[in-house]
Design a protein around this motif. Structure first.
Motif, PDB file in Angstrom:
ATOM      1  N   ASP A  36       0.828  -1.210   0.000  1.00  0.00           N
ATOM      2  CA  ASP A  36       0.000   0.000   0.000  1.00  0.00           C
ATOM      3  C   ASP A  36       0.864   1.264   0.000  1.00  0.00           C
ATOM      4  OD1 ASP A  36      -1.883   2.125   1.534  1.00  0.00           O
ATOM      5  OD2 ASP A  36      -3.074   0.630   0.433  1.00  0.00           O
ATOM      6  N   TYR A  37       0.271   2.372  -0.478  1.00  0.00           N
ATOM      7  CA  TYR A  37       0.962   3.653  -0.558  1.00  0.00           C
ATOM      8  C   TYR A  37       1.238   4.287   0.811  1.00  0.00           C
ATOM      9  CZ  TYR A  37       1.295   4.758  -5.534  1.00  0.00           C
ATOM     10  OH  TYR A  37       1.657   4.792  -6.859  1.00  0.00           O
ATOM     11  N   GLN A  38       0.643   3.751   1.867  1.00  0.00           N
ATOM     12  CA  GLN A  38       0.883   4.322   3.182  1.00  0.00           C
ATOM     13  C   GLN A  38       2.314   4.083   3.661  1.00  0.00           C
ATOM     14  OE1 GLN A  38      -1.104   2.246   6.514  1.00  0.00           O
ATOM     15  NE2 GLN A  38      -1.713   0.663   4.975  1.00  0.00           N
ATOM     16  N   GLU A  41       9.154   4.525   3.475  1.00  0.00           N
ATOM     17  CA  GLU A  41      10.185   3.496   3.625  1.00  0.00           C
ATOM     18  C   GLU A  41      10.343   2.634   2.363  1.00  0.00           C
ATOM     19  OE1 GLU A  41       7.500   3.563   5.664  1.00  0.00           O
ATOM     20  OE2 GLU A  41       8.337   4.541   7.475  1.00  0.00           O
ATOM     21  N   SER A  42       9.571   2.920   1.314  1.00  0.00           N
ATOM     22  CA  SER A  42       9.546   2.021   0.145  1.00  0.00           C
ATOM     23  C   SER A  42      10.883   1.948  -0.588  1.00  0.00           C
ATOM     24  CB  SER A  42       8.452   2.469  -0.821  1.00  0.00           C
ATOM     25  OG  SER A  42       8.729   3.792  -1.302  1.00  0.00           O
ATOM     26  N   LYS A  86      15.221  -4.158   1.835  1.00  0.00           N
ATOM     27  CA  LYS A  86      16.117  -4.995   2.632  1.00  0.00           C
ATOM     28  C   LYS A  86      15.335  -5.977   3.489  1.00  0.00           C
ATOM     29  CE  LYS A  86      20.038  -4.732   5.768  1.00  0.00           C
ATOM     30  NZ  LYS A  86      20.946  -3.840   6.552  1.00  0.00           N
ATOM     31  N   ILE A  87      14.186  -5.535   4.036  1.00  0.00           N
ATOM     32  CA  ILE A  87      13.360  -6.432   4.850  1.00  0.00           C
ATOM     33  C   ILE A  87      12.840  -7.578   3.995  1.00  0.00           C
ATOM     34  CG2 ILE A  87      11.225  -6.587   6.175  1.00  0.00           C
ATOM     35  CD1 ILE A  87      11.695  -3.669   7.031  1.00  0.00           C
ATOM     36  N   PHE A  88      12.369  -7.238   2.782  1.00  0.00           N
ATOM     37  CA  PHE A  88      11.909  -8.287   1.863  1.00  0.00           C
ATOM     38  C   PHE A  88      13.037  -9.292   1.570  1.00  0.00           C
ATOM     39  CE2 PHE A  88       8.111  -5.890   0.146  1.00  0.00           C
ATOM     40  CZ  PHE A  88       7.213  -6.911   0.380  1.00  0.00           C
ATOM     41  N   GLN A  89      14.202  -8.798   1.255  1.00  0.00           N
ATOM     42  CA  GLN A  89      15.328  -9.665   0.883  1.00  0.00           C
ATOM     43  C   GLN A  89      15.701 -10.615   2.019  1.00  0.00           C
ATOM     44  OE1 GLN A  89      18.907  -7.510   0.000  1.00  0.00           O
ATOM     45  NE2 GLN A  89      20.057  -9.351  -0.604  1.00  0.00           N
TER      46      GLN A  89
END
Length: 596
Positions: A501-503, A507-508, A514-517
């Motif tokens: 989401d755009y909210q 941090e996008s 890095k959190i995704f990775q």
């Protein structure tokens, strides 16, 4: 002659020779045609012989002359008498004219006069001969007796050289067919003499209807001489017919008495010429194999130190030695035949060699081109690369049957004749140059998104199946390459997209990738393919209409190719798990409706 059927020693072997000598039939047919043309002179009104081509014996034939048709139109004996008397008068007048011309010839002073008179004398002699023949035709009722011509001097000298080489074969064939030819000759004689008897009887019956008292003295004298000749001919023909029938019966009786069974003939062949043929084959093959193996052993000792490649000089030596091997094998054949003293098989061998050389004479340019290729000086070279049916192939060995190979197909070797290989042009290749998109056991990704395992691979087709080997599918090389296969077994990359989401816009581009990775990598390392992970990367991709999209890129070793579909699903699954852990909202596409 009497035909003796001691065919036990000859029948089978000569039957084989008959098959070989079929090749010579055209020569002998041409000879017979030449003889026929030399003998078949145009028929004139002088009653010359008409030769029977089938039997070789002249048969009496009716002469289709003006005189014979005139004789057929005579309806009364008086017309016959007057015609015979008129012919005699005409002959007398011509003889008187001939005597006058002879006296003029003696008195002639110039060559021109002599030539003119000689031509006139020849013409008078021809007319006299025609009148004499006409007299005999009328007397015999239109029948003309053919004379047997002497054929002793009808040989052709140009045959001599050819027959000297083939004389043993011709003698064998002559002996083999002597009996049948003698029977055919006697049958033709019987037909000939029977025809003479019939025609002579008809002629004498017609002579009997002529009233001798109505003839003048000179005509009667010639009439009696002609009648006596035909009576003698009739008697002689009867004697000859009886003799021919007796001789034919004797030959047939002798054939029955000396008949030999097929088993005995086969035994005689096996012990005689069959043994010779077997010895020839064994000796020539032994020489060929021993010399070939010897040379292969020498080449192996030489070439193994040169990485399997032969130099130009070695190729020339190999070609020369191959020619010497063939030559010695042929010489061995003649040595064995000479030891066995079989001149017939010697002649047959020479004939076969001549036929082979004659058949190959038009192929010399092609063989020269092939020799250049064998010497590694042609359009294709040993160790280079060609494209055969769309598949790259390496020329492993140049020979009369060359060997093609593809490193991607280690179990496959293709033998290709030089005549076909010369249609290609080879080129050098580098060590890292690929030979095929895949090899057997690899996993490939086709253009339609399917991941399949290569079950079988040849230059003609590729068999693909699922990872467990089920549902095999056959592809031609052309269709397989058209599907743009990607080899996953050498390593592959899988990408996936995740939107939030755009909210979380702040941090996008900083902490969220890095959190995704870290989250995705941690989960994948606990899977069965975890050891094959080379890298997991996550990047901000774009601000989409309803979400902020991130690109997930996973790089894997080829060992994980069998888990391709699982990895593709896991990228999405583990990305969703990270969102759940971080309590990130995953938006869905929104439809905005504006009402006026």
């Amino acid at each position: 002659m009497i035909y003796a059927t001691d065919s036990a020693n000859f029948s089978i072997s000569r039957s084989i020779l008959v098959l070989l000598l079929i090749l010579l039939c055209s020569v002998f047919y041409s000879v017979q045609d030449c003889k026929a043309e030399a003998n078949a002179k145009p028929q004139t009104g002088n009653g010359e012989v008409v030769q029977d081509e089938a039997s070789g014996y002249p048969l009496p034939k009716r002469k289709p002359s003006i005189e014979s048709s005139t004789t057929g139109n005579l309806s009364t004996d008086e017309s016959v008498f007057s015609k015979l008397n008129a012919i005699i008068d005409a002959i007398s007048a011509l003889e008187k004219e001939l005597e006058a011309k002879s006296r003029l010839l003696n008195k002639a002073n110039t060559e021109t006069e002599k030539t003119t008179i000689l031509n006139e004398i020849d013409e008078i002699n021809r007319l006299i001969k025609e009148q004499e023949n006409t007299f005999e035709l009328i007397q015999t009722g239109g029948l003309d007796l053919a004379k047997i011509e002497d054929s002793d001097d009808k040989t052709f000298d140009w045959q001599k050289n050819l027959l000297e080489i083939l004389q043993p074969i011709m003698n064998e064939l002559h002996e083999y067919t002597e009996g049948k030819r003698k029977i055919l000759e006697l049958q033709n004689k019987i037909t000939f003499y029977q025809s003479q008897i019939d025609d002579s009887s008809k002629a004498l019956k017609k002579m009997a209807r002529i009233d001798q008292e109505a003839l003048e003295d000179r005509a009667l004298d010639r009439y009696l001489r002609v009648k006596k000749k035909w009576e003698s001919l009739l008697e002689d023909s009867r004697h000859q017919l009886d003799a021919a029938k007796i001789q034919l019966d004797g030959i047939r009786l002798l054939e029955q008495e000396e008949a030999v069974s097929f088993g005995d003939q086969l035994k005689q062949f096996a012990l005689g010429r069959g043994t010779t043929i077997l010895m020839v084959l064994l000796a020539s093959l032994s020489v060929f194999l021993i010399l070939s193996l010897l040379w292969k052993g020498i080449l192996w000792l030489i070439v193994r130190e040169q990485n399997g490649r032969m130099s130009y000089v070695q190729r020339i030596a190999s070609l020369v030695f191959s020619g010497i091997t063939v030559l010695l094998s042929i010489v061995t054949v003649f040595i064995v035949l000479d030891m066995r003293d079989d001149q017939v098989l010697v002649a047959v061998t020479v004939l076969l060699l001549v036929i082979v050389v004659w058949a190959l004479k038009n192929s010399v340019p092609r063989y020269i081109k092939e020799l250049q290729t064998i010497l590694d000086a042609g359009p294709v070279r040993e160790g280079e690369r060609i494209l055969y049916n769309g598949v790259p192939m390496r020329i492993g060995r140049l020979n009369f049957f060359s060997r093609l190979e593809n490193p991607a197909m280690p179990g496959f070797k293709l033998r290709l004749p030089l005549s076909e290989l010369n249609n290609y042009v080879s080129r050098p290749h580098t060590d890292d140059e690929p030979w095929f998109p895949c090899k057997q056991g690899d996993f490939v990704l086709l253009a339609d998104g399917r991941c399949l395992k290569v079950r079988s691979l040849t230059p003609e087709h590729v068999v693909l199946a699922l990872g467990n080997g089920s549902m095999p599918q056959f592809y031609s090389i052309h269709d397989f390459l058209s599907a743009c296969p990607k080899n996953l077994s050498s390593g592959f990359i899988i990408t996936s997209t995740m939107g939030i989401d755009y909210q979380y816009q702040q941090e996008s581009t900083t902490s969220i990738p890095k959190i995704f990775q870290e989250g995705i990598l941690n989960r994948m390392q606990h899977e069965g393919y975890g050891q094959t992970i080379r890298d997991i990367s996550v990047y901000f991709e774009q601000a989409n209409s309803s979400s902020l999209d991130f690109k997930i890129i996973g790089t894997f070793d080829g060992a994980a190719a069998s888990d391709y579909y699982m990895i593709k699903r896991d990228l999405q699954r583990f990305a969703v798990d990270v969102c759940n852990q971080q309590q990130w909202t995953i938006p869905f596409n929104q439809l905005v409706v504006h009402q006026q």
